[in-house]
Design a protein around this motif. Structure first.
Motif, mmCIF file in Angstrom:
data_model
loop_
_atom_site.group_PDB
_atom_site.id
_atom_site.type_symbol
_atom_site.label_atom_id
_atom_site.label_comp_id
_atom_site.label_asym_id
_atom_site.label_seq_id
_atom_site.Cartn_x
_atom_site.Cartn_y
_atom_site.Cartn_z
ATOM 1 N N PHE A 150 -6.247 45.120 28.966
ATOM 2 C CA PHE A 150 -5.646 45.331 27.607
ATOM 3 C C PHE A 150 -5.032 43.901 27.246
ATOM 4 C CE2 PHE A 150 -1.485 45.865 25.528
ATOM 5 C CZ PHE A 150 -2.170 46.478 24.290
ATOM 6 N N LEU A 151 -4.216 43.070 28.211
ATOM 7 C CA LEU A 151 -3.628 41.949 27.907
ATOM 8 C C LEU A 151 -4.302 40.899 27.460
ATOM 9 C CD1 LEU A 151 -0.655 42.142 30.511
ATOM 10 C CD2 LEU A 151 -0.397 42.470 28.152
ATOM 11 N N LEU A 152 -5.645 40.790 28.124
ATOM 12 C CA LEU A 152 -6.454 39.874 27.830
ATOM 13 C C LEU A 152 -7.228 39.941 26.497
ATOM 14 C CD1 LEU A 152 -8.698 39.713 30.973
ATOM 15 C CD2 LEU A 152 -7.353 37.931 30.462
ATOM 16 N N VAL A 153 -7.351 41.312 26.127
ATOM 17 C CA VAL A 153 -8.129 41.513 24.912
ATOM 18 C C VAL A 153 -6.946 41.326 23.647
ATOM 19 C CG1 VAL A 153 -9.112 43.221 23.282
ATOM 20 C CG2 VAL A 153 -9.794 43.032 25.816
ATOM 21 N N ARG A 154 -5.849 41.616 23.866
ATOM 22 C CA ARG A 154 -4.561 41.566 22.921
ATOM 23 C C ARG A 154 -4.302 40.009 22.774
ATOM 24 N NH1 ARG A 154 1.290 40.791 23.486
ATOM 25 N NH2 ARG A 154 2.245 41.811 21.554
ATOM 26 N N SER A 155 -4.484 39.339 23.571
ATOM 27 C CA SER A 155 -4.159 37.843 23.631
ATOM 28 C C SER A 155 -5.141 37.182 22.658
ATOM 29 C CB SER A 155 -4.249 37.135 25.040
ATOM 30 O OG SER A 155 -4.038 35.870 24.917
ATOM 31 N N MET A 156 -6.507 37.806 22.767
ATOM 32 C CA MET A 156 -7.599 37.184 22.060
ATOM 33 C C MET A 156 -7.411 37.803 20.687
ATOM 34 S SD MET A 156 -11.679 38.266 21.768
ATOM 35 C CE MET A 156 -10.926 39.850 21.340
ATOM 36 N N LEU A 157 -7.099 38.847 20.406
ATOM 37 C CA LEU A 157 -7.042 39.565 19.197
ATOM 38 C C LEU A 157 -5.752 38.642 18.546
ATOM 39 C CD1 LEU A 157 -7.628 43.258 19.361
ATOM 40 C CD2 LEU A 157 -9.274 41.660 18.589
ATOM 41 N N ILE A 158 -4.803 38.514 19.090
ATOM 42 C CA ILE A 158 -3.610 37.586 18.543
ATOM 43 C C ILE A 158 -4.155 36.070 18.140
ATOM 44 C CG2 ILE A 158 -1.507 36.555 18.892
ATOM 45 C CD1 ILE A 158 -0.678 39.230 20.340
ATOM 46 N N PHE A 159 -4.981 35.557 19.126
ATOM 47 C CA PHE A 159 -5.520 34.244 18.594
ATOM 48 C C PHE A 159 -6.432 34.331 17.313
ATOM 49 C CE2 PHE A 159 -9.601 31.927 18.611
ATOM 50 C CZ PHE A 159 -9.231 30.670 18.877
ATOM 51 N N LEU A 160 -7.076 35.363 16.968
ATOM 52 C CA LEU A 160 -7.926 35.555 15.926
ATOM 53 C C LEU A 160 -7.234 35.671 14.787
ATOM 54 C CD1 LEU A 160 -10.641 38.076 17.257
ATOM 55 C CD2 LEU A 160 -10.678 35.733 17.287
ATOM 56 N N ASP A 161 -6.001 36.491 14.524
ATOM 57 C CA ASP A 161 -5.209 36.879 13.720
ATOM 58 C C ASP A 161 -3.891 37.416 14.077
ATOM 59 O OD1 ASP A 161 -3.849 37.619 11.252
ATOM 60 O OD2 ASP A 161 -5.966 38.156 10.332
ATOM 61 N N SER A 162 -3.115 36.636 14.270
ATOM 62 C CA SER A 162 -1.635 37.060 14.880
ATOM 63 C C SER A 162 -1.037 38.094 14.067
ATOM 64 C CB SER A 162 -0.761 35.990 15.358
ATOM 65 O OG SER A 162 -0.513 35.427 14.151
ATOM 66 N N GLU A 163 -0.926 37.974 12.936
ATOM 67 C CA GLU A 163 -0.390 38.958 11.852
ATOM 68 C C GLU A 163 -1.044 40.165 11.795
ATOM 69 O OE1 GLU A 163 0.671 37.428 7.841
ATOM 70 O OE2 GLU A 163 1.045 35.800 8.591
ATOM 71 N N LYS A 164 -2.392 40.109 11.730
ATOM 72 C CA LYS A 164 -3.360 41.542 11.698
ATOM 73 C C LYS A 164 -3.081 42.215 13.074
ATOM 74 C CE LYS A 164 -7.357 42.587 9.544
ATOM 75 N NZ LYS A 164 -8.560 41.971 8.977
ATOM 76 N N TYR A 165 -3.239 41.484 14.162
ATOM 77 C CA TYR A 165 -3.504 42.310 15.273
ATOM 78 C C TYR A 165 -2.337 42.227 16.442
ATOM 79 C CZ TYR A 165 -8.230 41.670 13.612
ATOM 80 O OH TYR A 165 -9.453 41.961 12.854
ATOM 81 N N SER A 166 -1.331 41.593 16.031
ATOM 82 C CA SER A 166 -0.237 41.812 17.073
ATOM 83 C C SER A 166 0.432 42.924 17.416
ATOM 84 C CB SER A 166 0.902 40.719 16.661
ATOM 85 O OG SER A 166 1.440 41.282 15.481
ATOM 86 N N SER A 167 0.411 44.202 16.676
ATOM 87 C CA SER A 167 1.112 45.221 16.737
ATOM 88 C C SER A 167 0.267 46.698 16.954
ATOM 89 C CB SER A 167 2.249 45.600 15.836
ATOM 90 O OG SER A 167 1.541 45.443 14.530
ATOM 91 N N LEU A 168 -1.125 46.340 17.228
ATOM 92 C CA LEU A 168 -2.003 47.422 17.414
ATOM 93 C C LEU A 168 -1.407 48.429 18.327
ATOM 94 C CD1 LEU A 168 -5.560 45.772 17.218
ATOM 95 C CD2 LEU A 168 -4.335 46.894 15.282
#
Length: 162
Positions: free
Chosen positions: A36-54
């Motif tokens: 989860f933390l690896l994927v979360r970090s990747m998603l934040i890299f892609l778009d921190s505003e959009k994906y930081s609180s999923l």
């Protein structure tokens, strides 16, 4: 997190019989959170505003949407004759789909590990066990695949979002 999960995995097989289940469940939980933390970090890299609180359960759907986005970009690359980009995007599509599938599987085993103690951990040998038919060795190896998939996704994302 991965080292903690592995420590719990090793301890589960050597623990007293009345403690084995708890350590095994904790190992599955930690392997899930490593993923989860690896994927979360990747998603934040892609778009921190959009994906930081999923929420956890949203991750597979987001990854499937990312695969669709890559598919659209791949068609555009194909039409323009950009074969290297098309190949890169195909890898990213496959990675996004595989990651979505793994997130679903890992999340479901984490839910059972945390909330369904009536579903027993199956100790199949002196060193191996499973939960929901997911072998602990598979959970241990999630990280290797995930790191490769994340590299493929990030590479394609950087290429089309310059």
């Amino acid at each position: 997190m991965h080292r903690v999960a592995h420590h719990l995995q090793v301890h589960a097989v050597s623990a007293a019989s009345n403690e084995r289940d708890a350590y095994a469940r904790s190992a599955f939980n930690r392997y899930y959170y490593d993923l989860f933390l690896l994927v979360r970090s990747m998603l934040i890299f892609l778009d921190s505003e959009k994906y930081s609180s999923l929420s956890h359960s949203d991750y597979p759907n987001v990854l499937k949407k990312i695969a669709k986005y890559f598919q659209k970009e791949k068609e555009q690359a194909r039409r323009s004759g950009d074969v290297p980009l098309e190949t890169m995007l195909q890898l990213a599509i496959s990675a996004s789909k595989a990651l979505a599938s793994l997130m679903e599987k890992a999340y479901s085993v984490r839910i059972v590990a945390d909330y369904n103690p009536e579903e027993s951990v199956n100790f199949v040998s002196d060193k191996r066990f499973s939960l929901k038919k997911i072998e602990i060795t598979d959970a241990h190896n999630w990280r290797t695949d995930v790191e490769t998939w994340i590299r493929n996704i990030k590479q394609a994302w950087r290429q089309i979002n310059v």
